[in-house]
Design an enzyme around this catalytic site. Structure first.
Site, PDB file in Angstrom:
ATOM      1  N   GLU A   1       4.394  -8.005 -10.291  1.00 32.48           N
ATOM      2  CA  GLU A   1       4.932  -9.036  -9.393  1.00 32.48           C
ATOM      3  C   GLU A   1       6.189  -9.705  -9.945  1.00 32.48           C
ATOM      4  OE1 GLU A   1       4.282  -8.926  -6.521  1.00 32.48           O
ATOM      5  OE2 GLU A   1       2.275  -8.075  -6.342  1.00 32.48           O
TER       6      GLU A   1
ATOM      7  N   ASN B   1       0.827  -1.208   0.000  1.00 31.71           N
ATOM      8  CA  ASN B   1       0.000   0.000   0.000  1.00 31.71           C
ATOM      9  C   ASN B   1       0.868   1.268   0.000  1.00 31.71           C
ATOM     10  OD1 ASN B   1      -2.211  -1.835   0.809  1.00 31.71           O
ATOM     11  ND2 ASN B   1      -1.066  -1.867   2.735  1.00 31.71           N
TER      12      ASN B   1
ATOM     13  N   GLU C   1       8.394  -5.180  -1.065  1.00 31.84           N
ATOM     14  CA  GLU C   1       7.274  -4.228  -0.918  1.00 31.84           C
ATOM     15  C   GLU C   1       7.744  -2.804  -1.186  1.00 31.84           C
ATOM     16  OE1 GLU C   1       4.638  -5.815  -0.914  1.00 31.84           O
ATOM     17  OE2 GLU C   1       5.402  -7.717  -0.138  1.00 31.84           O
TER      18      GLU C   1
HETATM   19  N1  B3K Z   1       0.824  -7.563  -3.705  1.00 32.01           N
HETATM   20  C1  B3K Z   1       0.704  -8.360  -2.509  1.00 32.01           C
HETATM   21  C2  B3K Z   1      -0.070  -9.614  -2.700  1.00 32.01           C
HETATM   22  C3  B3K Z   1      -1.538  -9.468  -2.627  1.00 32.01           C
HETATM   23  C4  B3K Z   1      -2.201 -10.823  -2.648  1.00 32.01           C
HETATM   24  C5  B3K Z   1      -3.679 -10.717  -2.733  1.00 32.01           C
HETATM   25  N2  B3K Z   1      -4.301 -12.030  -2.651  1.00 32.01           N
HETATM   26  C6  B3K Z   1       2.026  -8.688  -1.923  1.00 32.01           C
HETATM   27  C7  B3K Z   1       3.163  -8.665  -2.854  1.00 32.01           C
HETATM   28  O1  B3K Z   1       3.269  -9.412  -3.792  1.00 32.01           O
HETATM   29  O2  B3K Z   1       3.999  -7.826  -2.699  1.00 32.01           O
HETATM   30 ZN    ZN Z   2       4.619  -8.160  -4.821  1.00 30.53          ZN
END
Ligand code: B3K
Ligand code: ZN
Length: 878
Positions: free
Chosen positions: A323, A268, A301
């Site tokens: 990702e 976030n 992150e």
């Molecule tokens: N983007 C989130 C993963 C969200 C999963 C939702 N089921 C964590 C990551 O890959 O950084």
């Molecule tokens: Zn990620």
């Protein structure tokens, strides 16, 4: 039940309306939360033109709806299923929506929920629609401001994305905070935290001289476990500036650790929310692996701030855009922080045991899927890890500078946009005038390609002819595959192990001693000239492509490569191939009821590794690690559960018997006397020593049990403690129970350490393990609503205990299926993950196949099945 809808990439339509700003007001209470959302909307010039406005919303009570200040009448809108539709929407306007939600009852841990008495959120992928009605899709990017109001004594900390612009008391024991995020973002990046949390603060000065406040929030009692996370964060921020020229963009970066979280962490904007497993660590409670995990997830992150947040996905089919790329970035970060060779091998091991299996099963999908029922089921090893390999291949093809040029162009061209994987590859191609047309198939074609290599040396003409061919097996929905563009990094080694100068037929002079061959056809031949001696080829160096390589190596070649290949991956791989050959032949002996034969050449090779003090100990530990049972299962046409276990243990014990003294010497030599240190050398020595211990324990001799017990009792760190406890707990001995009880008594207050305690028991390859797991489910420290506990106990049993889960009685299957059904009602995401343990069912013997099929069918008949579980069960049976 009626099957839930399938969403198709080909049906993508741009949003009809865009949201310019979103103001959220949260009023948090003990039984509910009231949310008021004010959306400033306008027609999307790139959309389909004026028409109804459709918003997503789930599990909420609508309490007010106004358009430009006027309350809407019941006939002006409709709520059906999970949408709210306004039939008449002007080209622009302000929509005000009041809803009431119940975070206290939210066990799915999506949207706004409570963990440990605090409020927190998880919105990716589609959790925001449980907070308010909204166009909950990543290509709608809005500027958010968020006001939170709550009881001050219970929730002294109130956080959201962006910068804090106002805060104050409201009398009546309540207070508020107002946050503004200047960067437009999709709803999946929204976050809110309200709770009683302690803060660790630090600062980071960006290379352009801006000071950023860094705040990590944890429970008071965990304040002594934050240092490593903070250090990792600062290293990540510096690294992204140096390696990719990316600076942080807000004045504050916050991380909050929560105990109840469906996955590792969430990026976030400006307010990352983490599973406490990936924040909290000190030497006494966390293993070296945990420390590495924290560094890489904190990095991951953080790196999303550019690859994911500033540039996001157009739709969820593009998930790998953020990702795959961000995993690649975190892998490179870890490689730069420690030993590149060791990290690469660890990453390859993980890819092979998880992603290869996925590609060979019923849920196989391309890095960019074409359809899904529940997007949460597509946060997979394929999208993440294979996606990262695809990025790495682009780097291999372009070289480091070309890759950086492509990244720079990608950031410059798409900052602030929601884009596709095609856009990414196009930026890479444009920046380098390269052609990635065929390469794009990596995104569209599922399945692990098989590359075969054979060769001939012609002494008379001094040539070496290498033939490479490829084929990708069929996967569900994709019967026919096209040839891929595969980079094969290689070298030719002379008999002393040196790389020979490379000159392909047609080239004037030799150039370099290693190359990247580009395999584009079904089969291709490469002829090297001017080679005075017969070389041994070193192929797929650094694992330059995510393929299965079948190379015609003799046993002698493998011994040679293990001893000499300058490429660490190939060297390690040669050892793995030797072990795999030995285990596969052991399985055949076992099947035929013969005595297993031991391959003495392996003992020589392992003996040499153990006495070689030039070797990096971490690398030596990897050389000693036998291929996992899961990876071995993947190599067989019909999985032989007992055979794999027996043959693998036979090899371990055979080596230990022949090399006991050498293992003991290595064990002693690598014992650290000084204080615990996280320096890679010390980490490597612990790994090597504990690898030696695992061999020694396979002898099942009382003095070796004493060795492990002594290590357990004297350990001043969790790495050594867990390694010893694992050995004690995975063998039947008089001290087994004692050690486990002692560990529990010591750590009963530490939830994360107890997860290890649960996992170690769930993975014991001992008869009666299922009864133990059943009993542990009744243990006061077990909590079915906590995903970490479910993963530690049930997940470890289902995925980390092949002999237990696949017990011929079928009881393991029935037990896990019961848990899937139970979790389906509580937390569908976790239920569906667990169900994945059945995915390979068709690859087992007829008895086990029938038993697993019956459980899958039972699950599919469960009333009120979530789309998550429905999708996995139905595709598995299809
Ligand atoms: N983007 C989130 C993963 C969200 C999963 C939702 N089921 C964590 C990551 O890959 O950084
Ligand atoms: Zn990620």
């Amino acid at each position: 039940m009626s099957a839930p809808n399938t969403i198709f990439l080909k049906d993508y339509q741009p949003p009809r309306y865009l949201v310019e700003t979103l103001r959220l007001d949260f009023d948090l209470h003990e039984t509910h939360a009231d949310v008021r959302a004010r959306l400033v909307l306008r027609l999307n010039p790139q959309g389909q033109g004026p028409g109804p406005l459709v918003l997503n919303g789930q599990d909420m009570e609508l309490r007010g709806l106004r358009l430009d200040g006027r309350a809407l009448n019941a006939h002006e809108y409709a709520i059906t299923g999970d949408t709210l539709t306004l039939s008449e929407m002007p080209e622009s306007g302000e929509l005000e929506i009041e809803t009431r939600i119940r975070p206290q009852e939210n066990t799915a841990l999506e949207g706004l929920y409570q963990s440990g008495g605090n409020f927190c959120t998880q919105c990716e992928a589609e959790g925001f629609r449980r907070i308010s009605y909204y166009p909950d899709r990543p290509d709608v990017m809005a500027r958010f401001s968020t006001r939170i109001e709550a009881d001050k004594a219970r929730y002294p900390v109130l956080l959201s994305n962006g910068n804090l612009v106002e805060a104050g008391e409201l009398g009546n024991g309540r207070h508020f905070a107002l946050w503004e995020d200047p960067f437009p973002k999709p709803s999946y990046l929204f976050a809110l935290v309200a709770g009683n949390l302690a803060q660790v603060a630090d600062t980071f000065t960006t290379r352009s001289g801006r000071e950023v406040a860094l705040h990590i929030y944890v429970q008071q009692k965990n304040l002594d476990k934050v240092e490593h996370a903070m250090r990792s964060l600062k290293l990540a921020m510096r690294w992204d500036e140096e390696r990719f020229g990316r600076e942080y963009d807000l004045d504050i970066f916050q991380i909050v650790a929560v105990d109840d979280f469906n996955m590792g962490a969430m990026e976030n904007k400006g307010l990352n929310i983490f599973n406490s497993k990936y924040v909290l660590a000190k030497a006494e409670t966390a293993t070296d692996g945990d420390f590495e995990g924290i560094e890489s997830v904190i990095g991951h992150e953080y790196f999303h701030n550019w690859t994911g947040n500033r540039i996001t996905c157009r739709d969820w089919f593009q998930l790998s855009l953020k990702e795959g790329l961000t995993v690649f970035r975190d892998q490179e970060f870890s490689a730069d922080m420690g030993s590149r060779a060791v990290r690469r091998i660890q990453d390859v091991r993980a890819l092979r045991s998880m992603q290869f299996a996925e590609d060979a099963g019923p849920m196989a999908h391309p890095v960019r899927p074409e359809s899904y029922i529940e997007i949460n089921n597509f946060y997979t090893a394929t999208v993440y890890e294979k996606g990262a390999e695809v990025i790495r291949m682009i780097l291999t093809l372009l070289g480091r500078e070309g890759f950086r040029r492509g990244m720079d162009l990608y950031f410059a061209r798409h900052d602030g946009q929601a884009v596709t994987t095609d856009d990414f590859v196009t930026a890479m191609a444009d920046a380098n005038e390269a052609d990635f047309g065929q390469f794009q198939r990596w995104y569209r074609q599922a399945g692990t390609p098989e590359v075969s290599a054979n060769w001939q040396y012609d002494a008379e003409n001094r040539t070496f002819t290498l033939t490479l061919s490829q084929r990708t097996p069929a996967t569900p929905g994709q019967p026919d595959k096209l040839p891929l563009h595969i980079p094969i990094a290689m070298a030719l080694l002379d008999p002393s192990g040196r790389e020979m100068p490379l000159q392909l037929e047609g080239e004037e002079t030799p150039a370099g001693t290693s190359r990247v061959l580009e395999l584009r056809e079904a089969a291709q031949t490469f002829r090297f000239v001017n080679l005075a001696q017969p070389p041994v080829p070193s192929l797929l160096r650094g694992f330059s492509a995510p393929v299965r390589l079948a190379a015609e190596y003799t046993d002698q070649d493998l011994v040679f490569l293990l001893a000499h290949d300058p490429d660490a991956f190939c060297r390690w791989e040669a050892g793995q191939q030797m072990a795999i050959k030995a285990i596969l032949s052991g399985i055949q002996d076992f099947r035929a009821g013969r005595r297993l034969a031991f391959n003495e050449a392996l003992a020589d090779a392992v003996g040499r590794i153990l006495v070689d003090d030039e070797l990096d100990p971490a690398f030596a530990a990897l050389l000693l690690a036998l291929p996992s049972e899961t990876y071995l299962a993947d190599l067989l046409d019909v999985v032989d559960v007992e055979g794999i276990h027996v043959a693998r243990e036979f090899l371990r014990q055979g080596l230990a018997m022949r090399l006991k003294d050498v293992f003991l010497a290595a064990y002693r030599r690598n014992s650290d006397q000084g204080p615990y240190s996280l320096d890679p050398e010390a980490v490597g020595r612990r790994a090597l020593r504990n690898a030696a211990l695992s061999y020694l324990m396979s002898l099942e001799e009382p003095d070796m049990t004493d060795l492990a017990l002594g290590q357990y009792q004297r350990a001043d760190n969790m790495t050594d403690s867990m390694a010893a406890l694992g050995q004690l707990a995975h063998r039947d001995s008089p001290v087994r129970r004692e050690a486990l009880d002692d560990f529990y008594a010591r750590w009963r207050e530490d939830a994360l350490v107890l997860d290890k305690w649960f996992a170690i028991q769930a993975t014991a390859p001992l008869p009666g393990v299922l009864d133990e797991v059943r009993q542990l489910m009744q243990h006061p420290a077990f909590e079915i609503r906590n995903p970490n506990k479910v993963r530690a106990l049930i997940g470890s049993f289902a995925r980390g205990n092949p002999t237990g889960f696949h017990d011929a009685s079928g009881e393991g299957y029935a037990f896990v299926a019961d848990q899937v059904i139970h979790l389906n009602a509580l937390n569908p995401q976790i239920a569906a993950r667990l169900l994945g343990a059945f995915n390979a069912w068709r690859r087992y013997d007829p008895q086990r196949r029938a038993l697993m099929q019956a459980q899958l069918e039972r699950i599919l008949q469960t009333p009120a099945l979530s789309p998550d579980v429905y999708e996995v069960a139905s595709k598995s049976l299809a």
